[in-house]
Motif scaffolding. Sequence first.
Motif, PDB file in Angstrom:
ATOM      1  N   GLY A   9       2.555  -2.151   0.681  1.00  0.00           N
ATOM      2  CA  GLY A   9       2.244  -2.884   1.957  1.00  0.00           C
ATOM      3  C   GLY A   9       0.777  -2.248   2.215  1.00  0.00           C
ATOM      4  N   GLU A  10       0.883  -1.149   1.970  1.00  0.00           N
ATOM      5  CA  GLU A  10      -0.278  -0.653   1.746  1.00  0.00           C
ATOM      6  C   GLU A  10      -1.893  -1.054   0.949  1.00  0.00           C
ATOM      7  OE1 GLU A  10       1.199   4.357   3.820  1.00  0.00           O
ATOM      8  OE2 GLU A  10       0.860   3.703   1.372  1.00  0.00           O
ATOM      9  N   GLN A  11      -0.912  -1.754  -0.696  1.00  0.00           N
ATOM     10  CA  GLN A  11      -2.438  -2.026  -1.103  1.00  0.00           C
ATOM     11  C   GLN A  11      -2.780  -3.410  -1.158  1.00  0.00           C
ATOM     12  OE1 GLN A  11      -0.511  -3.206  -3.912  1.00  0.00           O
ATOM     13  NE2 GLN A  11      -2.040  -4.298  -5.306  1.00  0.00           N
ATOM     14  N   LYS A  12      -1.368  -3.986  -0.030  1.00  0.00           N
ATOM     15  CA  LYS A  12      -1.793  -5.393   0.674  1.00  0.00           C
ATOM     16  C   LYS A  12      -3.327  -5.197   1.077  1.00  0.00           C
ATOM     17  CE  LYS A  12      -0.053  -7.769  -2.500  1.00  0.00           C
ATOM     18  NZ  LYS A  12      -1.099  -8.382  -4.039  1.00  0.00           N
ATOM     19  N   GLU A  13      -2.977  -4.942   2.597  1.00  0.00           N
ATOM     20  CA  GLU A  13      -3.291  -4.152   3.255  1.00  0.00           C
ATOM     21  C   GLU A  13      -5.047  -3.558   2.879  1.00  0.00           C
ATOM     22  OE1 GLU A  13      -4.874  -4.620   7.159  1.00  0.00           O
ATOM     23  OE2 GLU A  13      -2.870  -5.015   6.661  1.00  0.00           O
ATOM     24  N   ILE A  14      -5.138  -3.003   2.627  1.00  0.00           N
ATOM     25  CA  ILE A  14      -6.739  -2.140   1.722  1.00  0.00           C
ATOM     26  C   ILE A  14      -7.097  -3.832   1.456  1.00  0.00           C
ATOM     27  CG2 ILE A  14      -7.509  -1.034   0.121  1.00  0.00           C
ATOM     28  CD1 ILE A  14      -5.305   1.140   0.804  1.00  0.00           C
ATOM     29  N   GLU A  15      -6.427  -4.363   0.085  1.00  0.00           N
ATOM     30  CA  GLU A  15      -7.511  -5.418  -0.735  1.00  0.00           C
ATOM     31  C   GLU A  15      -6.871  -6.450   0.137  1.00  0.00           C
ATOM     32  OE1 GLU A  15      -5.080  -8.879  -3.350  1.00  0.00           O
ATOM     33  OE2 GLU A  15      -3.880  -7.249  -3.024  1.00  0.00           O
ATOM     34  N   TYR A  16      -6.862  -6.490   1.829  1.00  0.00           N
ATOM     35  CA  TYR A  16      -7.257  -8.037   2.761  1.00  0.00           C
ATOM     36  C   TYR A  16      -8.635  -7.320   3.144  1.00  0.00           C
ATOM     37  CZ  TYR A  16      -7.488  -9.893   7.211  1.00  0.00           C
ATOM     38  OH  TYR A  16      -7.761 -10.666   8.111  1.00  0.00           O
ATOM     39  N   LEU A  17      -8.373  -6.313   3.496  1.00  0.00           N
ATOM     40  CA  LEU A  17      -9.521  -5.479   4.286  1.00  0.00           C
ATOM     41  C   LEU A  17     -10.981  -5.465   3.757  1.00  0.00           C
ATOM     42  CD1 LEU A  17      -8.020  -2.160   5.738  1.00  0.00           C
ATOM     43  CD2 LEU A  17      -8.722  -4.198   7.089  1.00  0.00           C
ATOM     44  N   VAL A  18     -10.688  -5.025   2.344  1.00  0.00           N
ATOM     45  CA  VAL A  18     -12.375  -4.993   1.590  1.00  0.00           C
ATOM     46  C   VAL A  18     -12.400  -6.558   1.157  1.00  0.00           C
ATOM     47  CG1 VAL A  18     -12.892  -4.255  -0.919  1.00  0.00           C
ATOM     48  CG2 VAL A  18     -11.238  -2.816   1.075  1.00  0.00           C
ATOM     49  N   LYS A  19     -11.422  -7.402   0.732  1.00  0.00           N
ATOM     50  CA  LYS A  19     -11.939  -8.301   0.332  1.00  0.00           C
ATOM     51  C   LYS A  19     -12.298  -9.233   1.765  1.00  0.00           C
ATOM     52  CE  LYS A  19      -8.067 -11.333  -0.926  1.00  0.00           C
ATOM     53  NZ  LYS A  19      -7.118 -11.770  -1.296  1.00  0.00           N
ATOM     54  N   ARG A  20     -12.008  -9.084   2.690  1.00  0.00           N
ATOM     55  CA  ARG A  20     -12.887  -9.718   3.849  1.00  0.00           C
ATOM     56  C   ARG A  20     -14.702  -8.943   4.424  1.00  0.00           C
ATOM     57  NH1 ARG A  20     -10.239 -13.077   2.905  1.00  0.00           N
ATOM     58  NH2 ARG A  20      -8.834 -13.279   3.564  1.00  0.00           N
ATOM     59  N   GLU A  21     -14.765  -7.629   3.884  1.00  0.00           N
ATOM     60  CA  GLU A  21     -15.968  -6.884   4.144  1.00  0.00           C
ATOM     61  C   GLU A  21     -16.933  -7.806   3.477  1.00  0.00           C
ATOM     62  OE1 GLU A  21     -18.746  -4.774   5.714  1.00  0.00           O
ATOM     63  OE2 GLU A  21     -16.429  -5.373   6.577  1.00  0.00           O
ATOM     64  N   LEU A  22     -15.911  -8.031   1.553  1.00  0.00           N
ATOM     65  CA  LEU A  22     -17.066  -8.838   0.587  1.00  0.00           C
ATOM     66  C   LEU A  22     -17.081 -10.079   1.089  1.00  0.00           C
ATOM     67  CD1 LEU A  22     -14.731  -7.535  -2.522  1.00  0.00           C
ATOM     68  CD2 LEU A  22     -17.003  -6.453  -1.650  1.00  0.00           C
ATOM     69  N   GLU A  23     -16.904 -10.736   1.877  1.00  0.00           N
ATOM     70  CA  GLU A  23     -16.811 -11.768   2.731  1.00  0.00           C
ATOM     71  C   GLU A  23     -18.085 -11.975   3.526  1.00  0.00           C
ATOM     72  OE1 GLU A  23     -13.441 -13.881   3.676  1.00  0.00           O
ATOM     73  OE2 GLU A  23     -12.406 -13.679   1.225  1.00  0.00           O
ATOM     74  N   GLU A  24     -17.416 -10.770   4.255  1.00  0.00           N
ATOM     75  CA  GLU A  24     -19.001 -11.153   5.504  1.00  0.00           C
ATOM     76  C   GLU A  24     -20.007 -10.362   5.149  1.00  0.00           C
ATOM     77  OE1 GLU A  24     -19.625 -10.887   9.601  1.00  0.00           O
ATOM     78  OE2 GLU A  24     -18.285 -11.127   8.569  1.00  0.00           O
ATOM     79  N   LEU A  25     -19.696  -9.862   3.705  1.00  0.00           N
ATOM     80  CA  LEU A  25     -21.668  -9.126   2.915  1.00  0.00           C
ATOM     81  C   LEU A  25     -22.130 -10.779   2.556  1.00  0.00           C
ATOM     82  CD1 LEU A  25     -20.457  -5.670   1.673  1.00  0.00           C
ATOM     83  CD2 LEU A  25     -22.403  -6.286   3.238  1.00  0.00           C
TER      84      LEU A  25
END
Length: 72
Positions: A9-25
Amino acid sequence: MLGLLINDGEQKEIEYLVKRELEELLMDLEDHRIDNMVKHAMRERYKVLFNVFRRVANEQECMKYIPKRTGN
């Protein structure tokens, strides 16, 4: 080097957060109103976040976010 134990669950949350930040960048890097010095810093941040993303995401997800090579 540091180690980190996380559950699925923590892995999926980290993946989600980083993915959103990459998209924003990526979106901000295409904005012509942003200064080149700022974009340079954003590219450096993207590299760091992408390396974190590679550690938690599967290969197919990583392929979507591979940074494109530019002349800048």
